[in-house]
Design a protein around this motif. Sequence first.
Motif, PDB file in Angstrom:
ATOM      1  N   ASP A 118      39.242  20.580 -73.742  1.00 19.87           N
ATOM      2  CA  ASP A 118      38.289  19.486 -73.557  1.00 19.87           C
ATOM      3  C   ASP A 118      37.927  19.249 -72.097  1.00 19.87           C
ATOM      4  OD1 ASP A 118      40.828  18.492 -72.898  1.00 19.87           O
ATOM      5  OD2 ASP A 118      40.418  16.495 -73.723  1.00 19.87           O
ATOM      6  N   MET A 119      38.472  20.085 -71.187  1.00 24.12           N
ATOM      7  CA  MET A 119      38.175  19.940 -69.756  1.00 24.12           C
ATOM      8  C   MET A 119      37.595  21.223 -69.153  1.00 24.12           C
ATOM      9  SD  MET A 119      41.260  17.685 -68.219  1.00 24.12           S
ATOM     10  CE  MET A 119      42.390  16.919 -69.352  1.00 24.12           C
ATOM     11  N   GLN A 120      37.153  22.127 -69.973  1.00 20.20           N
ATOM     12  CA  GLN A 120      36.628  23.402 -69.490  1.00 20.20           C
ATOM     13  C   GLN A 120      35.453  23.242 -68.528  1.00 20.20           C
ATOM     14  OE1 GLN A 120      37.683  26.812 -70.239  1.00 20.20           O
ATOM     15  NE2 GLN A 120      39.490  25.557 -70.596  1.00 20.20           N
ATOM     16  N   GLN A 121      34.687  22.161 -68.655  1.00 19.89           N
ATOM     17  CA  GLN A 121      33.535  21.941 -67.773  1.00 19.89           C
ATOM     18  C   GLN A 121      33.954  21.760 -66.317  1.00 19.89           C
ATOM     19  OE1 GLN A 121      34.715  19.768 -70.043  1.00 19.89           O
ATOM     20  NE2 GLN A 121      34.183  17.655 -69.567  1.00 19.89           N
ATOM     21  N   TYR A 122      35.219  21.438 -66.078  1.00 19.38           N
ATOM     22  CA  TYR A 122      35.706  21.257 -64.712  1.00 19.38           C
ATOM     23  C   TYR A 122      35.812  22.580 -63.952  1.00 19.38           C
ATOM     24  CZ  TYR A 122      36.591  16.317 -65.381  1.00 19.38           C
ATOM     25  OH  TYR A 122      36.434  14.966 -65.591  1.00 19.38           O
ATOM     26  N   ILE A 123      35.919  23.677 -64.658  1.00 20.51           N
ATOM     27  CA  ILE A 123      35.977  24.979 -63.987  1.00 20.51           C
ATOM     28  C   ILE A 123      34.674  25.223 -63.233  1.00 20.51           C
ATOM     29  CG2 ILE A 123      36.183  27.473 -64.303  1.00 20.51           C
ATOM     30  CD1 ILE A 123      37.969  26.819 -66.791  1.00 20.51           C
ATOM     31  N   ALA A 124      33.567  25.066 -63.923  1.00 22.01           N
ATOM     32  CA  ALA A 124      32.250  25.255 -63.302  1.00 22.01           C
ATOM     33  C   ALA A 124      31.977  24.182 -62.252  1.00 22.01           C
ATOM     34  CB  ALA A 124      31.154  25.240 -64.361  1.00 22.01           C
ATOM     35  N   LEU A 125      32.410  22.952 -62.524  1.00 20.91           N
ATOM     36  CA  LEU A 125      32.183  21.864 -61.570  1.00 20.91           C
ATOM     37  C   LEU A 125      32.907  22.131 -60.254  1.00 20.91           C
ATOM     38  CD1 LEU A 125      30.992  19.004 -61.045  1.00 20.91           C
ATOM     39  CD2 LEU A 125      33.234  18.134 -61.737  1.00 20.91           C
ATOM     40  N   ASN A 126      34.157  22.587 -60.312  1.00 13.41           N
ATOM     41  CA  ASN A 126      34.894  22.900 -59.084  1.00 13.41           C
ATOM     42  C   ASN A 126      34.154  23.972 -58.293  1.00 13.41           C
ATOM     43  OD1 ASN A 126      38.268  22.134 -58.802  1.00 13.41           O
ATOM     44  ND2 ASN A 126      37.100  21.388 -60.563  1.00 13.41           N
ATOM     45  N   ALA A 127      33.712  25.019 -58.971  1.00 16.82           N
ATOM     46  CA  ALA A 127      33.001  26.111 -58.292  1.00 16.82           C
ATOM     47  C   ALA A 127      31.693  25.604 -57.665  1.00 16.82           C
ATOM     48  CB  ALA A 127      32.727  27.243 -59.274  1.00 16.82           C
ATOM     49  N   GLU A 128      30.964  24.803 -58.409  1.00 16.43           N
ATOM     50  CA  GLU A 128      29.668  24.303 -57.928  1.00 16.43           C
ATOM     51  C   GLU A 128      29.824  23.351 -56.744  1.00 16.43           C
ATOM     52  OE1 GLU A 128      26.142  21.260 -59.413  1.00 16.43           O
ATOM     53  OE2 GLU A 128      27.553  22.044 -60.905  1.00 16.43           O
ATOM     54  N   MET A 129      30.658  22.336 -56.899  1.00 18.79           N
ATOM     55  CA  MET A 129      30.752  21.313 -55.870  1.00 18.79           C
ATOM     56  C   MET A 129      31.525  21.779 -54.636  1.00 18.79           C
ATOM     57  SD  MET A 129      28.743  19.368 -57.329  1.00 18.79           S
ATOM     58  CE  MET A 129      28.606  18.245 -55.974  1.00 18.79           C
ATOM     59  N   SER A 130      32.342  22.810 -54.776  1.00 16.88           N
ATOM     60  CA  SER A 130      33.048  23.326 -53.603  1.00 16.88           C
ATOM     61  C   SER A 130      32.080  23.960 -52.610  1.00 16.88           C
ATOM     62  CB  SER A 130      34.118  24.338 -54.021  1.00 16.88           C
ATOM     63  OG  SER A 130      33.530  25.519 -54.526  1.00 16.88           O
ATOM     64  N   GLN A 131      30.892  24.294 -53.071  1.00 19.46           N
ATOM     65  CA  GLN A 131      29.869  24.858 -52.194  1.00 19.46           C
ATOM     66  C   GLN A 131      29.034  23.775 -51.509  1.00 19.46           C
ATOM     67  OE1 GLN A 131      29.965  28.237 -51.683  1.00 19.46           O
ATOM     68  NE2 GLN A 131      31.772  27.914 -52.955  1.00 19.46           N
ATOM     69  N   VAL A 132      29.202  22.528 -51.951  1.00 20.16           N
ATOM     70  CA  VAL A 132      28.395  21.416 -51.454  1.00 20.16           C
ATOM     71  C   VAL A 132      29.222  20.418 -50.645  1.00 20.16           C
ATOM     72  CG1 VAL A 132      26.899  19.497 -52.154  1.00 20.16           C
ATOM     73  CG2 VAL A 132      26.848  21.641 -53.440  1.00 20.16           C
ATOM     74  N   TRP A 133      30.366  20.045 -51.178  1.00 18.56           N
ATOM     75  CA  TRP A 133      31.186  19.014 -50.548  1.00 18.56           C
ATOM     76  C   TRP A 133      31.955  19.568 -49.357  1.00 18.56           C
ATOM     77  CZ3 TRP A 133      33.523  16.816 -55.706  1.00 18.56           C
ATOM     78  CH2 TRP A 133      32.569  16.019 -56.344  1.00 18.56           C
ATOM     79  N   PRO A 134      32.259  18.709 -48.380  1.00 27.47           N
ATOM     80  CA  PRO A 134      32.989  19.150 -47.178  1.00 27.47           C
ATOM     81  C   PRO A 134      34.482  19.353 -47.449  1.00 27.47           C
ATOM     82  CG  PRO A 134      32.580  16.793 -47.068  1.00 27.47           C
ATOM     83  CD  PRO A 134      31.858  17.299 -48.299  1.00 27.47           C
ATOM     84  N   ALA A 135      35.093  20.151 -46.624  1.00 23.01           N
ATOM     85  CA  ALA A 135      36.536  20.393 -46.713  1.00 23.01           C
ATOM     86  C   ALA A 135      37.297  19.117 -46.373  1.00 23.01           C
ATOM     87  CB  ALA A 135      36.937  21.511 -45.764  1.00 23.01           C
ATOM     88  N   ILE A 136      38.428  18.960 -47.023  1.00 22.81           N
ATOM     89  CA  ILE A 136      39.359  17.889 -46.680  1.00 22.81           C
ATOM     90  C   ILE A 136      40.681  18.577 -46.360  1.00 22.81           C
ATOM     91  CG2 ILE A 136      39.750  17.458 -49.155  1.00 22.81           C
ATOM     92  CD1 ILE A 136      40.648  14.606 -48.366  1.00 22.81           C
ATOM     93  N   VAL A 137      41.233  18.284 -45.193  1.00 18.55           N
ATOM     94  CA  VAL A 137      42.430  19.006 -44.747  1.00 18.55           C
ATOM     95  C   VAL A 137      43.614  18.095 -44.426  1.00 18.55           C
ATOM     96  CG1 VAL A 137      41.110  20.988 -43.922  1.00 18.55           C
ATOM     97  CG2 VAL A 137      41.601  19.101 -42.363  1.00 18.55           C
ATOM     98  N   GLU A 138      43.416  16.788 -44.535  1.00 18.08           N
ATOM     99  CA  GLU A 138      44.495  15.847 -44.270  1.00 18.08           C
ATOM    100  C   GLU A 138      44.580  14.814 -45.380  1.00 18.08           C
ATOM    101  OE1 GLU A 138      43.817  14.073 -40.458  1.00 18.08           O
ATOM    102  OE2 GLU A 138      44.408  15.885 -39.376  1.00 18.08           O
ATOM    103  N   LYS A 139      45.789  14.388 -45.656  1.00 30.15           N
ATOM    104  CA  LYS A 139      46.028  13.388 -46.682  1.00 30.15           C
ATOM    105  C   LYS A 139      45.385  12.062 -46.287  1.00 30.15           C
ATOM    106  CE  LYS A 139      49.692  11.140 -49.227  1.00 30.15           C
ATOM    107  NZ  LYS A 139      51.109  11.038 -49.517  1.00 30.15           N
ATOM    108  N   LYS A 140      44.793  11.405 -47.286  1.00 29.21           N
ATOM    109  CA  LYS A 140      44.193  10.088 -47.117  1.00 29.21           C
ATOM    110  C   LYS A 140      44.763   9.176 -48.195  1.00 29.21           C
ATOM    111  CE  LYS A 140      39.634  11.770 -45.632  1.00 29.21           C
ATOM    112  NZ  LYS A 140      38.195  11.737 -45.958  1.00 29.21           N
ATOM    113  N   ASP A 141      44.520   7.893 -48.063  1.00 33.28           N
ATOM    114  CA  ASP A 141      44.905   6.962 -49.115  1.00 33.28           C
ATOM    115  C   ASP A 141      44.051   7.217 -50.351  1.00 33.28           C
ATOM    116  OD1 ASP A 141      46.789   5.679 -47.527  1.00 33.28           O
ATOM    117  OD2 ASP A 141      45.350   4.179 -46.806  1.00 33.28           O
ATOM    118  N   PRO A 142      44.623   7.002 -51.545  1.00 34.31           N
ATOM    119  CA  PRO A 142      43.813   7.142 -52.758  1.00 34.31           C
ATOM    120  C   PRO A 142      42.766   6.035 -52.816  1.00 34.31           C
ATOM    121  CG  PRO A 142      45.989   6.288 -53.302  1.00 34.31           C
ATOM    122  CD  PRO A 142      45.991   6.619 -51.834  1.00 34.31           C
TER     123      PRO A 142
END
Length: 107
Positions: free
Chosen positions: A64-88
């Motif tokens: 029921d979460m298979q759509q997240y595979i494509a979403l991770n691939a798609e948005m990883s090309q758009v969103w910026p890298a995060i390299v340090e822990k932040k508050d939730p």
Amino acid sequence: MTYVVTDACVKCKYTDCVDVCPVDCFREGPNFLVIDPDECIDCTLCVAECPVEAIYAEDDVPGDMQQYIALNAEMSQVWPAIVEKKDPMSDHETWAAVSGKFDQIER
């Protein structure tokens, strides 16, 4: 194989996973994280660090979460890298146990 961030991360955005990633493959959206499948080296370190168990090996993503595979691939090309822990996110405790949040993702 790569790892995939799924439903439990939406509106929580814990970043414990980011802190242990040796290749900085996480990308940050407004209310969700994704993993860049081209950068992920399948080390598994992030899986144990996620307090809401949102990260799966691609082959183990629930049906029921298979759509997240494509979403991770798609948005990883758009969103910026995060390299340090932040508050939730401020209301992360409210959302942590909620499922079916795909439509809540802000792009």
